[in-house]
Design a protein around this motif. Structure first.
Motif, mmCIF file in Angstrom:
data_model
loop_
_atom_site.group_PDB
_atom_site.id
_atom_site.type_symbol
_atom_site.label_atom_id
_atom_site.label_comp_id
_atom_site.label_asym_id
_atom_site.label_seq_id
_atom_site.Cartn_x
_atom_site.Cartn_y
_atom_site.Cartn_z
ATOM 1 N N ILE A 267 0.831 -1.215 0.000
ATOM 2 C CA ILE A 267 0.000 0.000 0.000
ATOM 3 C C ILE A 267 0.866 1.266 0.000
ATOM 4 N N GLY A 268 1.980 1.252 0.695
ATOM 5 C CA GLY A 268 2.880 2.416 0.725
ATOM 6 C C GLY A 268 3.460 2.720 -0.646
ATOM 7 N N ASP A 269 3.901 1.675 -1.329
ATOM 8 C CA ASP A 269 4.453 1.848 -2.678
ATOM 9 C C ASP A 269 3.379 2.360 -3.637
ATOM 10 N N TYR A 270 2.172 1.834 -3.469
ATOM 11 C CA TYR A 270 1.062 2.257 -4.332
ATOM 12 C C TYR A 270 0.760 3.744 -4.124
ATOM 13 N N TYR A 271 0.691 4.159 -2.854
ATOM 14 C CA TYR A 271 0.432 5.568 -2.531
ATOM 15 C C TYR A 271 1.513 6.458 -3.159
ATOM 16 N N THR A 272 2.755 6.064 -3.008
ATOM 17 C CA THR A 272 3.869 6.833 -3.575
ATOM 18 C C THR A 272 3.744 6.944 -5.094
ATOM 19 N N SER A 273 3.354 5.854 -5.732
ATOM 20 C CA SER A 273 3.218 5.889 -7.192
ATOM 21 C C SER A 273 2.124 6.861 -7.629
ATOM 22 N N LEU A 274 1.063 6.977 -6.831
ATOM 23 C CA LEU A 274 -0.003 7.930 -7.173
ATOM 24 C C LEU A 274 0.476 9.381 -7.013
ATOM 25 N N THR A 275 1.291 9.615 -5.998
ATOM 26 C CA THR A 275 1.769 10.986 -5.760
ATOM 27 C C THR A 275 2.702 11.464 -6.861
ATOM 28 N N THR A 276 3.345 10.539 -7.546
ATOM 29 C CA THR A 276 4.301 10.932 -8.592
ATOM 30 C C THR A 276 3.691 10.956 -9.991
ATOM 31 N N ASP A 277 2.442 10.561 -10.108
ATOM 32 C CA ASP A 277 1.783 10.506 -11.413
ATOM 33 C C ASP A 277 0.946 11.771 -11.607
ATOM 34 N N LYS A 278 1.230 12.506 -12.662
ATOM 35 C CA LYS A 278 0.579 13.798 -12.913
ATOM 36 C C LYS A 278 -0.902 13.670 -13.292
ATOM 37 N N ARG A 279 -1.373 12.467 -13.544
ATOM 38 C CA ARG A 279 -2.785 12.286 -13.898
ATOM 39 C C ARG A 279 -3.713 12.398 -12.694
ATOM 40 N N PHE A 280 -3.152 12.192 -11.490
ATOM 41 C CA PHE A 280 -3.974 12.125 -10.288
ATOM 42 C C PHE A 280 -3.722 13.303 -9.367
ATOM 43 N N ILE A 281 -4.754 13.638 -8.581
ATOM 44 C CA ILE A 281 -4.596 14.653 -7.549
ATOM 45 C C ILE A 281 -5.145 14.113 -6.241
ATOM 46 N N LEU A 282 -4.543 14.525 -5.143
ATOM 47 C CA LEU A 282 -5.010 14.192 -3.810
ATOM 48 C C LEU A 282 -5.856 15.361 -3.344
ATOM 49 N N LEU A 283 -7.116 15.112 -3.090
ATOM 50 C CA LEU A 283 -8.037 16.171 -2.689
ATOM 51 C C LEU A 283 -7.953 16.428 -1.186
ATOM 52 N N GLU A 284 -8.535 17.545 -0.753
ATOM 53 C CA GLU A 284 -8.474 17.938 0.655
ATOM 54 C C GLU A 284 -9.053 16.886 1.588
ATOM 55 N N ASP A 285 -10.024 16.119 1.114
ATOM 56 C CA ASP A 285 -10.649 15.106 1.969
ATOM 57 C C ASP A 285 -9.890 13.775 1.965
ATOM 58 N N GLY A 286 -8.708 13.728 1.337
ATOM 59 C CA GLY A 286 -7.872 12.529 1.336
ATOM 60 C C GLY A 286 -8.215 11.526 0.245
ATOM 61 N N THR A 287 -9.049 11.923 -0.704
ATOM 62 C CA THR A 287 -9.386 11.026 -1.805
ATOM 63 C C THR A 287 -8.610 11.416 -3.049
ATOM 64 N N TRP A 288 -8.501 10.453 -3.967
ATOM 65 C CA TRP A 288 -7.805 10.658 -5.236
ATOM 66 C C TRP A 288 -8.823 10.831 -6.351
ATOM 67 N N ASP A 289 -8.480 11.681 -7.312
ATOM 68 C CA ASP A 289 -9.313 11.834 -8.486
ATOM 69 C C ASP A 289 -8.423 12.186 -9.663
#
Length: 146
Positions: free
Chosen positions: A55-77
């Protein structure tokens, strides 16, 4: 083609980030990291312990991908669905989170500039005179004097 209609073999050819992209496109709503990763594990029929181990590696991969954003409520879109006033930026490797508030910008404090001047204006020509009587001793000479 819907992600739910894809075969396990077709999904295995995609990266977790690509599967996440498809999941968010189809969901039409933001999802949190755990929901997304559990869905991927289920689709790929991976063992349950994969969640805890990766899960940690997955979270890190999302943070480095420009297609996704982390919203204020902690969800990804998908970034393409949002304006920057609701985006949370992930800073560096320190995992610090900073909110990007575009709607109400506070004026930045002015940083006092260092008035240090590298020029030799204050150079004292008499400094060389102060050093004219300087004697340099090596270690052997110090031992002889001691």
């Amino acid at each position: 083609m819907s992600i739910k209609k894809m075969t396990k073999e077709e999904l295995e050819l995609l990266s977790n980030k690509d599967i996440t992209n498809l999941l968010l496109e189809e969901s039409k709503k933001p999802l949190n990291t755990a929901e997304l990763f559990k869905t991927i594990i289920s689709l790929l029929e991976l063992p349950a312990k994969t969640f805890e181990n990766k899960i940690g590696d997955y979270y890190t991969s999302l943070t480095t991908d420009k297609r996704f954003i982390l919203l204020e409520d902690g969800t990804w879109d998908l970034k393409s669905r949002h304006t920057s006033d609701k985006v949370v930026k992930i800073m560096d490797e320190d995992d610090e989170i900073e909110e990007d508030l575009v709607k109400e910008e506070e004026p930045e404090e002015e940083i006092e500039e260092d008035n240090y001047d590298d020029t030799d204006e204050d150079y004292d020509d008499n400094a060389e005179d102060d050093l004219k009587d300087l004697v340099v001793l090596d270690e052997d000479e110090l031992e002889l004097e001691g």
